[in-house]
Design a protein around this motif. Structure first.
Motif, PDB file in Angstrom:
ATOM      1  N   UNK A 176       0.832  -1.204   0.000  1.00  0.00           N
ATOM      2  CA  UNK A 176       0.000   0.000   0.000  1.00  0.00           C
ATOM      3  C   UNK A 176       0.871   1.261   0.000  1.00  0.00           C
ATOM      4  N   UNK A 177       1.833   1.287   0.891  1.00  0.00           N
ATOM      5  CA  UNK A 177       2.655   2.489   1.058  1.00  0.00           C
ATOM      6  C   UNK A 177       3.480   2.795  -0.200  1.00  0.00           C
ATOM      7  N   UNK A 178       4.182   1.787  -0.701  1.00  0.00           N
ATOM      8  CA  UNK A 178       5.079   2.030  -1.847  1.00  0.00           C
ATOM      9  C   UNK A 178       4.308   2.195  -3.154  1.00  0.00           C
ATOM     10  N   UNK A 179       3.154   1.558  -3.251  1.00  0.00           N
ATOM     11  CA  UNK A 179       2.348   1.748  -4.464  1.00  0.00           C
ATOM     12  C   UNK A 179       1.824   3.183  -4.514  1.00  0.00           C
ATOM     13  N   UNK A 180       1.364   3.684  -3.380  1.00  0.00           N
ATOM     14  CA  UNK A 180       0.872   5.071  -3.353  1.00  0.00           C
ATOM     15  C   UNK A 180       2.001   6.048  -3.681  1.00  0.00           C
ATOM     16  N   UNK A 190      -3.307   7.821   0.664  1.00  0.00           N
ATOM     17  CA  UNK A 190      -1.997   8.452   0.443  1.00  0.00           C
ATOM     18  C   UNK A 190      -1.841   9.044  -0.955  1.00  0.00           C
ATOM     19  N   UNK A 191      -2.863   8.917  -1.800  1.00  0.00           N
ATOM     20  CA  UNK A 191      -2.756   9.471  -3.163  1.00  0.00           C
ATOM     21  C   UNK A 191      -3.116  10.959  -3.146  1.00  0.00           C
ATOM     22  N   UNK A 192      -2.215  11.741  -2.600  1.00  0.00           N
ATOM     23  CA  UNK A 192      -2.514  13.154  -2.343  1.00  0.00           C
ATOM     24  C   UNK A 192      -1.844  14.108  -3.334  1.00  0.00           C
ATOM     25  N   UNK A 193      -0.982  13.557  -4.221  1.00  0.00           N
ATOM     26  CA  UNK A 193      -0.199  14.458  -5.084  1.00  0.00           C
ATOM     27  C   UNK A 193      -0.597  14.355  -6.558  1.00  0.00           C
ATOM     28  N   UNK A 194      -1.839  14.019  -6.837  1.00  0.00           N
ATOM     29  CA  UNK A 194      -2.227  13.775  -8.226  1.00  0.00           C
ATOM     30  C   UNK A 194      -2.963  14.973  -8.819  1.00  0.00           C
ATOM     31  N   UNK A 195      -2.657  15.257 -10.083  1.00  0.00           N
ATOM     32  CA  UNK A 195      -3.241  16.423 -10.733  1.00  0.00           C
ATOM     33  C   UNK A 195      -4.698  16.178 -11.116  1.00  0.00           C
ATOM     34  N   UNK A 196      -4.913  15.146 -11.941  1.00  0.00           N
ATOM     35  CA  UNK A 196      -6.273  14.882 -12.409  1.00  0.00           C
ATOM     36  C   UNK A 196      -6.373  13.417 -12.816  1.00  0.00           C
ATOM     37  N   UNK A 197      -6.294  12.557 -11.852  1.00  0.00           N
ATOM     38  CA  UNK A 197      -6.220  11.121 -12.125  1.00  0.00           C
ATOM     39  C   UNK A 197      -7.589  10.462 -11.944  1.00  0.00           C
ATOM     40  N   UNK A 198      -8.093   9.871 -13.025  1.00  0.00           N
ATOM     41  CA  UNK A 198      -9.360   9.141 -12.950  1.00  0.00           C
ATOM     42  C   UNK A 198      -9.058   7.744 -12.408  1.00  0.00           C
ATOM     43  N   UNK A 199      -9.725   7.411 -11.314  1.00  0.00           N
ATOM     44  CA  UNK A 199      -9.480   6.120 -10.659  1.00  0.00           C
ATOM     45  C   UNK A 199     -10.694   5.220 -10.822  1.00  0.00           C
TER      46      UNK A 199
END
Ligand code: SF4
Length: 303
Positions: A192-196, A247-256
């Protein structure tokens, strides 16, 4: 990577896999199988010897579809496992042919890998984008190097960051795929940590999560049978997903998306604005698992 296939059954050599978002794309095989074919969790192409299709054969199939069958696709997905392995020159010929034969074609997408990308210069990646390659689906699977080593992914987390950043800088869209539960109970926290961290470094426009399925005949399935790999249960999987999204806090405009049939819970959102809502949806299941109606039952999960 799931049926039904909206393709050209006359020419498709099974098994054929595609991302869920290519459900209505025409599938064309420029290669057969996967040039790596070693990942311990993947049984997709075990029955297929990797080969590339001669351009003349590919051309004849395309011309038949366009001129005899009158097929007019808006979207094309180039299969199989990593058609980006083809030389830039051959891919450019393929892209040119497809836009010529299929008027109205809007986008062409493909599976690729960090290794395929490494073989291409920045200029070549730009040329592919200019020739009409729209998006590359790339299996990061995990940002944890120990997991990548164990599953014989053939690339490190830094290889994936470099490959994805270079493609994005060349103008290509990148859709990154991760696999929940790939580290089992032993490395769930690190997974989880390293993937994020890795996803934050890539800042992709698209991110998709699959959930690990143990496929009979694969090494990982055998490891689970003998007890050296302990898979996560559905709630542990959701907990891992929660840790990643948190932890995905640094994304510009990522569709998940978690729209793949292997997942227990269907989620969709733009991470930069919908992260709190996605976390709430997961929390509502985690807090009352016994009443959770949205979890896909085990027997309906598939690749
Ligand atoms: S996961 Fe992808 S790269 Fe690995 S063997 Fe399967 S198709 Fe090939």
């Amino acid at each position: 990577m799931c049926p039904p296939l909206f393709g050209s059954p006359d020419f498709l050599e099974p098994p054929v896999y595609r991302p869920p978002s290519e459900a209505y794309s025409l599938i064309l095989q420029a290669t057969l199988g996967c040039s790596h074919n070693k990942c311990t969790f993947c049984g997709s192409y075990r029955t297929k010897q990797f080969s590339t299709k001669p351009f003349e054969t590919f051309q004849a199939e395309v011309e038949h579809l366009a001129r005899v069958q009158g097929v007019r696709p808006r979207r094309i997905f180039l299969a199989d496992g990593d058609a980006l392995v083809l030389s830039t020159e051959k891919l450019q010929r393929i892209l040119k042919l497809l836009y010529k034969e299929f008027p109205g074609l809007e986008r062409i997408t493909i599976y690729g890998s960090a290794a395929n990308t490494k073989q291409k210069s920045d200029d070549e990646l730009r040329q592919l984008h200019e020739a009409g390659l729209d998006m590359v689906y790339i299996g990061l699977e995990s940002g944890d190097d120990e997991i990548l080593r164990r599953v014989i992914k053939g690339a490190t987390n830094q290889d994936h960051i470099d490959a994805c950043r270079r493609m994005i800088d060349a103008g290509l869209k990148v859709s990154v795929i991760i696999i929940l539960g790939l580290g089992g109970t032993e490395r769930s926290k690190e997974h989880a940590e390293h993937t994020a961290t890795t996803i934050n470094a890539i800042d992709p426009p698209y991110l998709a999560a699959l959930t690990l399925m143990l496929v009979p005949g694969t090494e990982l399935h055998a490891q689970a049978q003998e007890g050296s790999f302990n898979p996560l249960n559905p709630l542990e999987t959701l907990h891992e997903l929660r840790q990643i999204i948190d932890k995905l806090t640094d994304l510009t405009s990522c569709v998940f998306r978690t729209n793949h049939a292997s997942n227990y819970l269907q989620l969709r959102g733009v991470l930069s604005k919908d992260r709190p809502r996605l976390l709430e949806e997961i929390d509502s299941v985690l807090s009352q698992p016994e009443t959770a109606r949205h979890l896909r039952p085990e027997f309906l999960r598939r690749l």
